[in-house]
Design an enzyme around this catalytic site. Sequence first.
Site, PDB file in Angstrom:
ATOM      1  N   LYS A 162       0.852  -1.189   0.000  1.00  0.00           N
ATOM      2  CA  LYS A 162       0.000   0.000   0.000  1.00  0.00           C
ATOM      3  C   LYS A 162       0.888   1.241   0.000  1.00  0.00           C
ATOM      4  CE  LYS A 162      -3.131   2.909   2.498  1.00  0.00           C
ATOM      5  NZ  LYS A 162      -3.602   3.329   3.823  1.00  0.00           N
TER       6      LYS A 162
ATOM      7  N   GLY B 291      -8.338   9.210   9.870  1.00  0.00           N
ATOM      8  CA  GLY B 291      -8.612   9.271  11.299  1.00  0.00           C
ATOM      9  C   GLY B 291      -9.702  10.235  11.714  1.00  0.00           C
TER      10      GLY B 291
ATOM     11  N   ALA C 138      -9.757   5.567   4.362  1.00  0.00           N
ATOM     12  CA  ALA C 138      -9.718   6.706   5.287  1.00  0.00           C
ATOM     13  C   ALA C 138     -11.064   7.419   5.379  1.00  0.00           C
ATOM     14  CB  ALA C 138      -8.645   7.722   4.895  1.00  0.00           C
ATOM     15  N   GLY C 139     -11.388   7.789   6.611  1.00  0.00           N
ATOM     16  CA  GLY C 139     -12.574   8.595   6.861  1.00  0.00           C
ATOM     17  C   GLY C 139     -13.761   7.856   7.426  1.00  0.00           C
TER      18      GLY C 139
ATOM     19  N   ASN D 248      -8.967   1.724  10.032  1.00  0.00           N
ATOM     20  CA  ASN D 248      -8.200   1.397  11.219  1.00  0.00           C
ATOM     21  C   ASN D 248      -8.791   2.080  12.451  1.00  0.00           C
ATOM     22  OD1 ASN D 248      -5.497   0.257  12.364  1.00  0.00           O
ATOM     23  ND2 ASN D 248      -5.595   2.336  13.125  1.00  0.00           N
ATOM     24  N   THR D 249      -8.786   3.416  12.446  1.00  0.00           N
ATOM     25  CA  THR D 249      -9.215   4.161  13.629  1.00  0.00           C
ATOM     26  C   THR D 249     -10.650   3.854  14.030  1.00  0.00           C
ATOM     27  OG1 THR D 249      -7.728   5.942  12.933  1.00  0.00           O
ATOM     28  CG2 THR D 249      -9.324   6.463  14.649  1.00  0.00           C
TER      29      THR D 249
END
Length: 323
Positions: free
Chosen positions: A166, A227, A253-254, A275-276
Amino acid sequence: MISLTINGETRRTAASTIADLVRELELDPAKVAVEHNGVIAPRSELSEHKLVEGDSLEIVHFVGGGQDDDTWTVAGRTFKSRLIVGTGKYKDFEQNAAALEASGAEIVTVAVRRVNVSDPKAPMLTDYIDPKKTTYLPNTAGCFTADDAIRTLRLAREAGGWDLVKLEVLGEAKTLYPDMRETLKATEVLAKEGFLPMVYCVDDPIAAKQLEEAGAVAVMPLGAPIGSGLGIQNQVTIRLIVEGANVPVLVDAGVGTASDAAVAMELGCDGVLMNTAIAEAKDPIRMARAMKLSVEAGREAYLAGRMGRRKYADPSSPLAGLI
């Protein structure tokens, strides 16, 4: 008791015939077919086929066509789960591994960092998540130039032999938006060196197409800043990227909660990376399960084809013939 291999798994049984075994497994003999040591056992003769230690059996039945075949492929590698999860921000490796299992994900992103030479025996991620069972996707998190990203991935390939990677090259620390000029440069170099880069990018269909032409095996437009948990901010451009791409498209993301993941899948994306949203949930394990289900639900909704949008109401029951 004897040991048999049934559908690839070892099982102990007291059954003396195939018919006994089918009943023990609570299966309907009329709805299954059995292969006994490589030979089909006719349904009418199941009670005549004796079982002995070490026999191998395959027991099959019919399932709805396509229900278990909704896979996706990137760079020739096929996966069932359309959810990719990260390995940062968890309280420890044990929680990370438990969340991964709950999510059903088959790919995890991993950052490349220096070895702690002062404590070389400190626990490592590979002690908890086996790279032989889960696909590791080395990433370039924290890289702000093409040269740094390329260097990082060269080290990753040396460390683990990974070529599916990635790539992300960030523009600045406040927004963590990608620097597309440096990202494109890195993509071209990595592709020429035999890497298979899945590339984090802005939600721009032109930029996504340029990355594809440069050698990206997947494009990964952001839904919102890394995040942030804001969800997909521009569904129009994500849909345009999906429509124009010849490689997999994954929102990266997001995502903040399950409904965000479902929206990404309803737009036709091949998958979602997060992830977050899991790691910082009050209950990461439960959130991981929620994300698994939401990705599956969003994909089903996309395949089903949503109803059209209307300006005015349309009654479910006909108004004609009212009393």
